[in-house]
Design an enzyme around this catalytic site. Structure first.
Site, PDB file in Angstrom:
ATOM      1  N   ILE A 353       0.798  -1.123   0.021  1.00 12.36           N
ATOM      2  CA  ILE A 353       0.120   0.047  -0.157  1.00 12.36           C
ATOM      3  C   ILE A 353       0.803   1.085   0.117  1.00 12.36           C
ATOM      4  O   ILE A 353       0.402   2.322  -0.475  1.00 12.36           O
ATOM      5  CB  ILE A 353      -1.094  -0.156   1.171  1.00 12.36           C
ATOM      6  N   GLU A 379      10.894 -19.677  18.585  1.00 14.63           N
ATOM      7  CA  GLU A 379       9.931 -20.600  19.356  1.00 14.63           C
ATOM      8  C   GLU A 379       9.368 -21.760  18.655  1.00 14.63           C
ATOM      9  O   GLU A 379       8.260 -21.871  18.759  1.00 14.63           O
ATOM     10  CB  GLU A 379       8.868 -19.582  20.039  1.00 14.63           C
TER      11      GLU A 379
HETATM   12  C1  LIG Z   1      16.568 -13.501  15.941  1.00 14.04           C
HETATM   13  C2  LIG Z   1      16.583 -15.137  16.718  1.00 14.04           C
HETATM   14  C3  LIG Z   1      16.552 -15.206  17.958  1.00 14.04           C
HETATM   15  C4  LIG Z   1      16.428 -16.345  18.846  1.00 14.04           C
HETATM   16  N1  LIG Z   1      16.587 -16.428  20.088  1.00 14.04           N
HETATM   17  C5  LIG Z   1      16.747 -17.886  20.671  1.00 14.04           C
HETATM   18  C6  LIG Z   1      16.842 -17.898  22.097  1.00 14.04           C
HETATM   19  O1  LIG Z   1      16.530 -17.007  22.836  1.00 14.04           O
HETATM   20  N2  LIG Z   1      16.946 -19.168  22.406  1.00 14.04           N
HETATM   21  C7  LIG Z   1      17.049 -20.392  21.760  1.00 14.04           C
HETATM   22  O2  LIG Z   1      17.476 -21.404  22.344  1.00 14.04           O
HETATM   23  N3  LIG Z   1      17.270 -20.111  20.276  1.00 14.04           N
HETATM   24  C8  LIG Z   1      16.928 -18.988  19.890  1.00 14.04           C
HETATM   25  N4  LIG Z   1      16.676 -18.804  18.443  1.00 14.04           N
HETATM   26  C9  LIG Z   1      16.871 -20.050  17.573  1.00 14.04           C
HETATM   27  C10 LIG Z   1      15.456 -20.569  17.040  1.00 14.04           C
HETATM   28  O3  LIG Z   1      14.608 -21.201  18.097  1.00 14.04           O
HETATM   29  C11 LIG Z   1      15.837 -21.413  15.920  1.00 14.04           C
HETATM   30  O4  LIG Z   1      16.443 -20.709  14.853  1.00 14.04           O
HETATM   31  C12 LIG Z   1      14.540 -22.279  15.293  1.00 14.04           C
HETATM   32  O5  LIG Z   1      14.255 -23.084  16.236  1.00 14.04           O
HETATM   33  C13 LIG Z   1      14.828 -22.937  14.267  1.00 14.04           C
HETATM   34  O6  LIG Z   1      16.057 -23.754  14.202  1.00 14.04           O
HETATM   35  P1  LIG Z   1      17.157 -23.723  13.228  1.00 14.04           P
HETATM   36  O7  LIG Z   1      17.455 -22.261  12.986  1.00 14.04           O
HETATM   37  O8  LIG Z   1      18.361 -24.596  13.564  1.00 14.04           O
HETATM   38  O9  LIG Z   1      16.358 -24.384  11.773  1.00 14.04           O
HETATM   39  P2  LIG Z   1      16.394 -25.794  11.447  1.00 14.04           P
HETATM   40  O10 LIG Z   1      15.962 -26.715  12.652  1.00 14.04           O
HETATM   41  O11 LIG Z   1      17.855 -26.334  10.906  1.00 14.04           O
HETATM   42  O12 LIG Z   1      15.570 -25.968  10.238  1.00 14.04           O
HETATM   43  C14 LIG Z   1      15.705 -25.496   9.084  1.00 14.04           C
HETATM   44  C15 LIG Z   1      14.496 -25.662   8.139  1.00 14.04           C
HETATM   45  O13 LIG Z   1      14.009 -27.159   8.319  1.00 14.04           O
HETATM   46  C16 LIG Z   1      12.627 -27.149   8.732  1.00 14.04           C
HETATM   47  N5  LIG Z   1      12.496 -28.458   9.362  1.00 14.04           N
HETATM   48  C17 LIG Z   1      13.473 -28.941  10.534  1.00 14.04           C
HETATM   49  N6  LIG Z   1      12.891 -30.107  11.060  1.00 14.04           N
HETATM   50  C18 LIG Z   1      11.787 -30.336  10.269  1.00 14.04           C
HETATM   51  C19 LIG Z   1      11.124 -31.288  10.304  1.00 14.04           C
HETATM   52  N7  LIG Z   1      11.070 -32.539  11.088  1.00 14.04           N
HETATM   53  N8  LIG Z   1       9.985 -31.517   9.167  1.00 14.04           N
HETATM   54  C20 LIG Z   1       9.839 -30.392   8.281  1.00 14.04           C
HETATM   55  N9  LIG Z   1      10.565 -29.436   8.242  1.00 14.04           N
HETATM   56  C21 LIG Z   1      11.564 -29.351   9.220  1.00 14.04           C
HETATM   57  C22 LIG Z   1      12.431 -26.037   9.368  1.00 14.04           C
HETATM   58  O14 LIG Z   1      11.264 -25.604   9.749  1.00 14.04           O
HETATM   59  C23 LIG Z   1      13.088 -24.884   8.734  1.00 14.04           C
HETATM   60  O15 LIG Z   1      12.387 -24.382   7.767  1.00 14.04           O
HETATM   61  C24 LIG Z   1      16.627 -17.494  18.141  1.00 14.04           C
HETATM   62  C25 LIG Z   1      16.581 -17.513  16.584  1.00 14.04           C
HETATM   63  C26 LIG Z   1      16.644 -16.373  15.906  1.00 14.04           C
HETATM   64  C27 LIG Z   1      16.749 -16.315  14.371  1.00 14.04           C
END
Ligand SMILES: Cc1cc2nc3c(=O)[nH]c(=O)nc-3n(C[C@H](O)[C@H](O)[C@H](O)COP(=O)(O)OP(=O)(O)OC[C@H]3O[C@@H](n4cnc5c(N)ncnc54)[C@H](O)[C@@H]3O)c2cc1C
Length: 401
Positions: A353, A379
């Protein structure tokens, strides 16, 4: 105040708290948020104001100096704060999760020691599950806690700690060799340690280093860090709840209430995006009339408002379910999934928009556009929410025979 995202059935106290927070957001957060965000500056003054309002102790029981409010009150406050600036809700979120885990699972000594200072905002919490090699798959955690006399020695690397630098208490999930009665089940060999530290960066205590802030595309102002444990010694009485092997369940309990909280953040950001879109649409003219008078733009506004309402209703329902003492993983998963997806879509529509001006850093929508994606990940990603919801549905609708 518009008519969207109203909540029926609140008590006078709840209405008063939410309205006080809304005033604070309008006066103290919205006018400065975008400037601070562009400078990636920590909002110290805003945090001091929130301390005075008692926000850090909102859900901490009154016996420990908090306000003893419900998850619903808390979520409605988070929604208001995220409407002002999502990063500020991030400063409160991890604190709230750690305080909740202490309240639910802490020993009496741990509650008495930490909760009064957490309620005052003097001790601020962060939680740490993720590692460089894992986020969704919490059961794959490699950071170790090994018993040595009256202490545990922690070693490993953690990633993505929101408030990693500014917090003074980190709940760290580690693998411990004791406390798993079923032998090999990975989630039964995990323990949450309550790690106290000074705020700051570098080696903040022997064996514990917070290297520095991760440079992010959005969600700036709040610090997100790594955490390196290299033989950090933690007293055995800082095992959350006093017994090893329960950490996975404690963290999942914390993250479950955190999901309602993230849903509330999605609702708040979407509301702000709607406000910005509906206002701009009435000011910008094309082809001889305000763009709001073109049906295509009106349809966008209608879709945006419907999404704001739907997300708010689901979030409120999930919070109320938890407050009634019932299991709410299904509702929290649905609310987090829907609110974060709708938030991204409403922000995108508000951005469109704004035409070319949405791309300018002078317009607030540019900040929201960089903030919304974080809610799709934190989360638990959308895929993880759908796994939780799907599993619960199959439990509920299991066919007989
Ligand atoms: C800005 C920010 C702040 C954060 N703060 C915190 C914090 O305070 N404490 C903390 O502990 N963590 C924190 N996190 C981490 C966050 O919880 C993780 O990034 C999130 O849980 C995803 O994990 P990953 O990045 O390892 O992605 P991955 O687990 O590697 O996943 C990558 C992709 O694969 C998909 N995927 C994974 N497994 C499956 C499955 N079984 N089936 C289908 N799809 C799947 C996911 O949905 C995603 O699209 C933070 C992340 C960010 C970006």
């Amino acid at each position: 105040m518009g008519r969207l995202a109203q909540t029926e059935g609140l008590t006078d106290i709840q209405r008063e708290i939410v309205s006080t927070v809304r005033d604070f957001v309008d006066k103290e957060i919205i006018p400065v948020a975008t400037d601070l965000e562009h400078r990636d500056e920590y909002p110290t003054q805003i945090v001091e104001g929130l301390k005075e309002l008692g926000i850090f102790g909102l859900m901490i029981p009154e016996e420990y100096g908090g306000l003893g409010e419900s998850l619903l009150t808390y979520a409605l406050c988070v929604e208001e704060i995220a409407r002002g600036w999502m990063s500020v809700s991030g400063i409160i979120n991890t604190h709230f999760i750690v305080a909740y885990m202490l309240k639910q699972h802490g020993t009496d000594e741990q509650k008495e020691y930490f909760l009064p200072r957490m309620a005052a905002g003097e001790v601020r919490g962060a939680f740490s599950m993720s590692e460089p090699g894992l986020g969704s798959d919490v059961s794959a955690i490699t950071t170790k806690g090994v018993r040595d006399g009256d202490e545990y020695v922690l070693t490993g690397q953690k990633m993505w700690l929101t408030n990693g630098g500014t917090s003074s208490l980190v709940a760290v999930l580690c693998r411990t060799d004791e406390g798993h009665p079923d032998g090999t089940a990975p989630h039964r060999s995990m323990t949450t340690f309550l790690v106290e530290k000074e705020p700051g960066f570098g080696e903040v205590k022997p064996g514990l280093t917070i290297p520095g802030k991760i440079d992010k595309m959005g969600y700036k102002g709040v610090d997100t860090t790594e955490l390196i444990l290299d033989g950090l010694r933690v007293p055995a009485n800082r095992v959350l709840g006093g017994a090893t092997g329960r950490g996975f369940y404690q963290m999942m309990d914390g993250v479950e209430v955190g999901r309602v909280n993230v849903a509330a953040r999605g609702c708040g950001v979407a509301q702000r995006a709607f406000e910005l879109g509906v206002s701009y649409a009435q000011q910008r003219h094309t082809f001889g009339k305000p763009i709001a008078q073109h049906q295509a733009i009106q349809f966008k506004l209608a879709e945006m408002a419907t999404k704001v309402e739907a997300a708010h209703a689901l979030m409120v329902g999930a919070a109320r379910k938890k407050d009634s003492g019932q299991r709410n993983d299904l509702e929290a998963g649905m609310a987090k999934y829907l609110a974060s997806e709708y938030c991204k879509e409403v922000v995108e529509d508000a951005f469109r928009i704004h035409g070319g001006y949405g791309f300018s850093k002078e317009y607030e929508i540019e900040r929201l556009y960089r903030e919304a994606p974080m809610l799709l990940i934190g989360e638990g990603t959308a895929e993880i929410q759908k796994m939780i919801v799907g599993r619960r549905l199959l439990e509920e609708y299991k066919i007989q025979g």
